[in-house]
Design an enzyme around this catalytic site. Structure first.
Site, PDB file in Angstrom:
ATOM      1  N   LYS A  88     155.366  75.394  32.641  1.00 40.72           N
ATOM      2  CA  LYS A  88     154.880  76.633  32.019  1.00 40.72           C
ATOM      3  C   LYS A  88     156.007  77.585  31.637  1.00 40.72           C
ATOM      4  O   LYS A  88     155.884  78.352  30.693  1.00 40.72           O
ATOM      5  CB  LYS A  88     153.874  77.320  32.932  1.00 40.72           C
ATOM      6  CG  LYS A  88     152.541  76.582  32.963  1.00 40.72           C
ATOM      7  CD  LYS A  88     151.473  77.372  33.682  1.00 40.72           C
ATOM      8  CE  LYS A  88     150.106  76.748  33.511  1.00 40.72           C
ATOM      9  NZ  LYS A  88     149.934  75.514  34.318  1.00 40.72           N
ATOM     10  N   GLU A 110     146.601  86.252  31.070  1.00 41.95           N
ATOM     11  CA  GLU A 110     145.551  86.031  32.069  1.00 41.95           C
ATOM     12  C   GLU A 110     145.910  84.764  32.810  1.00 41.95           C
ATOM     13  O   GLU A 110     146.629  83.903  32.282  1.00 41.95           O
ATOM     14  CB  GLU A 110     144.181  85.994  31.414  1.00 41.95           C
ATOM     15  CG  GLU A 110     143.617  84.651  31.055  1.00 41.95           C
ATOM     16  CD  GLU A 110     144.424  83.902  30.014  1.00 41.95           C
ATOM     17  OE1 GLU A 110     144.717  82.728  30.299  1.00 41.95           O
ATOM     18  OE2 GLU A 110     144.751  84.437  28.949  1.00 41.95           O
ATOM     19  N   SER A 377     154.479  67.263  35.618  1.00 46.95           N
ATOM     20  CA  SER A 377     154.423  68.628  35.057  1.00 46.95           C
ATOM     21  C   SER A 377     154.800  69.726  36.041  1.00 46.95           C
ATOM     22  O   SER A 377     155.228  70.801  35.629  1.00 46.95           O
ATOM     23  CB  SER A 377     153.027  68.888  34.484  1.00 46.95           C
ATOM     24  OG  SER A 377     152.029  68.651  35.460  1.00 46.95           O
TER      25      SER A 377
HETATM   26  C1  PLP Z   1     148.930  74.628  34.307  1.00 48.54           C
HETATM   27  C2  PLP Z   1     149.349  73.281  34.700  1.00 48.54           C
HETATM   28  C3  PLP Z   1     148.854  72.131  34.046  1.00 48.54           C
HETATM   29  C4  PLP Z   1     147.790  72.167  32.992  1.00 48.54           C
HETATM   30  O1  PLP Z   1     148.124  72.840  31.832  1.00 48.54           O
HETATM   31  P1  PLP Z   1     148.442  72.083  30.453  1.00 48.54           P
HETATM   32  O2  PLP Z   1     148.470  73.178  29.457  1.00 48.54           O
HETATM   33  O3  PLP Z   1     147.331  71.092  30.218  1.00 48.54           O
HETATM   34  O4  PLP Z   1     149.745  71.408  30.622  1.00 48.54           O
HETATM   35  C5  PLP Z   1     149.355  70.897  34.430  1.00 48.54           C
HETATM   36  N1  PLP Z   1     150.274  70.788  35.413  1.00 48.54           N
HETATM   37  C6  PLP Z   1     150.762  71.862  36.061  1.00 48.54           C
HETATM   38  C7  PLP Z   1     151.774  71.662  37.134  1.00 48.54           C
HETATM   39  C8  PLP Z   1     150.312  73.141  35.727  1.00 48.54           C
HETATM   40  O5  PLP Z   1     150.815  74.211  36.383  1.00 48.54           O
END
Ligand code: PLP
Length: 395
Positions: A88, A110, A377
């Protein structure tokens, strides 16, 4: 690169379904975005912040222990090693820098689980922007540590008590604020969702993931992967990595949604698998909705995947079959979470564990000798309480 048309549609999906009062701000944002894309000074500044503040490039890691037992070569793109612990930050640093370009000094956002709120607060501190985060009162209770982080980073957290006091109510309050203060304020949306140009803008800032991964895997393996896996909430980490490989011959792309308790149970967050097209949060895309257009509640262990919509570009990539979308249950994701932690010494975010579980399934079925890339992610420190509660209920 798939590009939306002039009105922001990827095929049939996307667009701008917003009150008239926001059109000028979206036009202004689109114009600024077009400028920064070709601007050397902006790119240089962004590159520096991503390197020294966010910790890029992130490593491409050969997970040799699980590779051995799954029967395929598994590489992880380590977004879990970025500052604040997830992909993010790529988007919030980019948009915070863009806010200054717009001549604005105030940011709103938000947040549901708080991860986007923390990443926004951190980017605003870095760039000297005032920051207000809207968060449902129920989520404030559930996500205390992230609320404390936002406070520590100097953000104001507004607890929203209306409606169900969760993410959708926080969204409504953020939009209300934006309509009122649009001259001075930029709204940082946290995923590839919302009205045009947000899905394109967020994808732009996240596509650094795929660009790096493409170069890294070619360097160590001399070729592109056979398959790429990423989890899909709103869809930003998935589009970020997919855009490094879309159109590559021989690389299959897999987006993984949460099947929660199982698709048949009705308790899931599998928007592309089970949804139908409709309008939510300013754009047209697949949605989990009843026949008369009421949004149906989602259920998943991963807070970051708990969203009844999905970015419009994913709807387009699904219909045009450029990406295959699959689902993984909470149970399978937890097993993958535990396996990566024990076997590789890496605690993944629960969200990322859905992608891992799908990759594991693929490797076991037809992955022999294949090269598989998984977008990790985020990191899972935030999920340890959730895991403990889950296991107490299931053993
Ligand atoms: C917020 C988040 C997601 C989901 O958001 P996407 O916009 O679909 O990437 C996935 N993995 C993590 C670690 C997150 O914090």
């Amino acid at each position: 690169m798939t590009m939306p048309d002039r009105l922001g549609f990827f095929g049939d999906y996307g667009g701008r379904y917003v009150p008239e009062t926001l059109v000028a701000a979206l036009d202004e944002l689109e114009a600024a975005f077009r400028k920064i894309r070709g601007d050397r000074a902006f790119s240089a500044q962004l590159r520096l912040h991503l390197r020294d503040f966010a910790g890029r490039p992130t490593p491409l890691y050969l997970a040799s222990n699980i590779s051995h037992s799954w029967g395929a070569k598994i590489y992880l793109k380590r977004e879990d090693l970025t500052h604040t612990g997830a992909h993010k930050i790529n988007n919030t640093v980019g948009q915070a820098l863009l806010t200054r370009r717009l001549g604005k000094r105030r940011v709103i956002a938000e947040t549901g689980a708080g991860q986007h709120g923390v990443a926004t607060a951190a980017a605003c501190s870095l760039l000297g922007l005032r920051c207000r985060i809207y968060m449902g009162a129920v989520d404030v209770q559930r996500q205390r540590p992230n609320v404390l982080r936002m406070h520590m980073l100097g953000a104001e957290v507004v607890e929203v008590k209306t409606g169900s006091a969760t993410l959708k109510d926080a969204c409504n309050e953020a939009i209300r604020d934006w309509v009122t203060n649009v001259d001075t304020t930029h709204y940082i949306i946290g995923s590839t969702i919302g009205p045009h140009p947000y899905p394109l803008l967020v994808r732009h800032f996240q596509s650094i993931i795929g660009r790096e991964a493409n170069g890294q895997i070619r360097k160590v393996e001399g070729r592109l992967p056979d398959a790429v896996f990423a989890c899909v909430g709103g869809g930003s980490n998935a589009l970020g990595i997919f855009h490094g490989f879309l159109g590559a011959n021989g690389t299959r792309l897999f987006g993984v949604e949460s099947a929660g308790h199982g698709l048949k149970s009705g308790l899931h967050a599998a928007t592309l698998a089970k949804g139908t097209p409709g309008v939510l949060h300013g754009s047209l895309s697949y949605l989990l909705q009843s026949r008369d257009g009421q949004i149906t509640p989602t259920e998943t262990l991963a807070a970051g995947l708990d969203y009844p919509g999905v970015g419009p570009e994913h709807s387009y990539l699904k219909d045009s079959k450029q990406v295959t979308y699959t689902t993984v249950t909470d149970h399978q994701a937890v097993a993958a979470f535990r396996e990566l932690s024990r076997r590789e010494g890496i605690i993944p975010a629960l969200e990322s564990s859905y992608a891992l579980a799908a990759a594991r399934e693929y490797a076991r079925r037809k992955g022999h000798g294949k090269l598989i890339l998984v977008n990790l992610s985020g990191r899972g420190d935030k999920d340890l309480d959730t895991l403990r509660e889950y296991e107490e209920h299931h053993h």
